[in-house]
Design an enzyme around this catalytic site. Sequence first.
Site, mmCIF file in Angstrom:
data_model
loop_
_atom_site.group_PDB
_atom_site.id
_atom_site.type_symbol
_atom_site.label_atom_id
_atom_site.label_comp_id
_atom_site.label_asym_id
_atom_site.label_seq_id
_atom_site.Cartn_x
_atom_site.Cartn_y
_atom_site.Cartn_z
ATOM 1 N N GLY A 33 0.603 -0.868 0.026
ATOM 2 C CA GLY A 33 0.454 0.410 0.292
ATOM 3 C C GLY A 33 0.494 1.475 0.411
ATOM 4 O O GLY A 33 2.385 1.192 1.053
ATOM 5 N N ASP A 34 0.405 2.469 -0.458
ATOM 6 C CA ASP A 34 0.416 3.965 -0.343
ATOM 7 C C ASP A 34 1.163 4.292 0.403
ATOM 8 O O ASP A 34 -0.273 3.657 1.697
ATOM 9 C CB ASP A 34 0.104 4.482 -1.229
ATOM 10 C CG ASP A 34 1.691 5.451 -1.713
ATOM 11 O OD1 ASP A 34 2.300 6.044 -1.125
ATOM 12 O OD2 ASP A 34 1.362 6.236 -2.214
ATOM 13 N N CYS A 35 1.498 5.003 1.371
ATOM 14 C CA CYS A 35 2.091 4.749 2.906
ATOM 15 C C CYS A 35 0.596 5.593 3.799
ATOM 16 O O CYS A 35 0.281 6.518 3.449
ATOM 17 C CB CYS A 35 3.400 5.871 3.247
ATOM 18 S SG CYS A 35 5.256 5.101 2.860
ATOM 19 N N ALA A 40 -2.375 4.350 3.034
ATOM 20 C CA ALA A 40 -3.415 4.391 2.173
ATOM 21 C C ALA A 40 -4.524 2.862 3.175
ATOM 22 O O ALA A 40 -5.659 3.609 2.544
ATOM 23 C CB ALA A 40 -2.350 3.525 0.929
#
EC number: 3.2.1.37
Length: 793
Positions: free
Chosen positions: A309-311, A313
Amino acid sequence: MPRVASVAAVLAALLPSALGQANTSYVDYNHEANPDLFPQCVATIELSFPDCENGPLSKTLVCDKSARPHDRAAALVSMFTLEELVNNTGNTGTGVPRLGLPKYQVWSESLHGVYRANWASEGDYSWATSFPQPILTMAALNRTLIHQIGDILSTQARAFSNVGRYGLDTYAPNINSFRHPVWGRGQETPGEDAYYLASTYAYEYITGIQGGVDPETLKLVATAKHYAGYDIENWDGHSRLGNDMQITQQDLSEYYTPQFLVSARDAKVHSVMCSYNAVNGVPSCSNSFFLQTLLRETFGFVEDGYVSGDCGAVYNAFNPHEYAANESSASADSIRAGTDIDCGTSYQYHFTNAFDEGEISRQDIERGVIRLYTNLVRLGYFDGNSSQYRDLTWSDVQTTDAWNISHEAAVEGTVLLKNDGTLPLADSIRSVALIGPWANATTQMQGNYYGPAPYLTSPLAALEASDLDVHYAFGTNISSTTTAGFADALAAARKADAIIFAGGIDNTIEGEALDRMNITWPGNQLDLINQLSALGKPLVVLQMGGGQVDSSALKHNTNVSALLWGGYPGQSGGTALLDIIRGVRAPAGRLVTTQYPAGYATQFPAIDMGLRPNGTNPGQTYMWYTGTPVYEFGHGLFYTTFEAKRASTATNHSSFNIEDLLTAPHPGYAYPQLRPFLNFTAHITNTGRTTSDYTAMLFANTTAGPAPHPNKWLVGFDRLGALEPGASQTMTFPITIDNVARTDELGNRVLYPGRYELALNNERSVVLRFTLTGEKAVLMKWPLEKQEIPPAA
């Protein structure tokens, strides 16, 4: 970027007692686009390697080099307690001390240079090569250059990791397409074309970073990001963390995902990052259609590849998306949908509770951790000094070869937008006035996501090191409205034979979490340029920055002699620009974005993701825009003249039967649509007086298939090096079946019968026509969008 905590704070935060605590402080992420993350998420840590000779793991399968990587990883993870398993589901994993398994940080960066390293304060490992931003590198239209940069980045990263200063994977490349000109992160991308530019950039960068196409021993793990539909930061208050992008299946297939298809299917990328935004109501990291149906089942993502996941997200699926009822459910939804690793702390904080509530099983948690450790096995993490890349050291970082490639990328990517013959500067020019907010740029030249460079040569430093007399004045700031510096600027200009104004935009007005609301030249820069132009001296304007600004006023001002776009040129930016200005090198870059008139930015909402024109939207990107650009996608001038003639082996007006094309043997190609069926060959002659590289873009167009029809679309590009006056070379573009397919309303790739054209560059200097006959054929069927998050395993 979020603030980085100290290592001591991280270790304290990573105690199991801390990981069991829930976050109950909620920020309104619908409006806050870049909040701080938890310390243990953003920290850099000292990388160390497991001891497979004498450590606790030495007699276990994970240390057996003859075993399959997946089996080695699975054997390791099977030894974890539930608590240990949960503690290693975030980007900052605690490792397992009792097993001698060190802590590990997934989050490293290498957008255009090593970043998020544990930098030394001085000396060895205190810097790494800083290349131009990708948008400038892509403008060079040089595949080899992209691959070389990826290879150099991974070499330098491995040298850092060997002394514990970097990880073994990287959150790069950013392959989202620069759809709308206000987007702040467009500078990080290969431009606005998804099908060919972004896909080619992704392939070359990923295979450069990883050491080839799915090599047995990975050099570094690349991460294709941000998947998918991510191209707005905070436009008009719309936070990237809460945006719900409405995208048709047609646009999703045609524009927002082809670069991810190529990354997974062809380049064999080993990691993909799901994005902050939702698409059609579903957050990307909780989206089983994206992560399972498309990525794994349709795109062919490698079996043990992992999704990060993006940080933050995963947390965002709860706040602000409200897709999940709470953070625990958001974590359970994400892991079951296919997000293997959480760049954040939601998994580590909430998996134990989700497990106790029956929302997830141990198998659900293990799956992602096994995938991560399978990649670490393939990276040689458990193989000690015998690992293929463990001999890389600081001497492999401090190489002039890397510096030369950085300089070359800046030179090759520079685009000449306008020239009345003033450039290159004549030998009679002996003094130059250098004016503007980019004139003495240093870190400004690096854009974003940069680390310390070995040197930063500003335009001013480059000029002062030359044999020219230099009169420098700052003049004005990027966004300034005060004219206090105008007098000094005009005085400097009056003393000089020629004037160079270096301005444009920079990261004060474009960047992560920072979109623009307009695409005009900011502040009073144009006012100063206009006053300088009134002096009647040769005036060269350097338009810097990643996004385009409306330079109509400069294009039509006959007293502005030349206009160059220089992007963010990296550590050698000043030298590269001066080489172009003085004619040491000739420009041959081409715009990889459209320069729109200023009114475009306010004509329709930037969050309108529809590409095709409608009643309010004039169409987006060069493929669909119905207006008149200031400078077209693909625009770029030379210091010389070139003649292009068709020398194709395919006869003009050839005809091909669709069924015959698809049933013909395709040895060496996994899919028939990837097989070239004709070659477009052009004969290029330098008819001028200056040695120059030559670049070309090849476009296709047709009226076959359903309306509306695109203006054209890119199917090839190439660069020829250093053609001397009178010299000729040929450039050949293999045209695949898929190159001339279109995307229907359901998202299927379809080959339609009808007439087609291939044209070289915007000028259409060489045109090849052909016809496809027979019945239309579906080349790739787009799956039905539906969410099927499996129950706890």
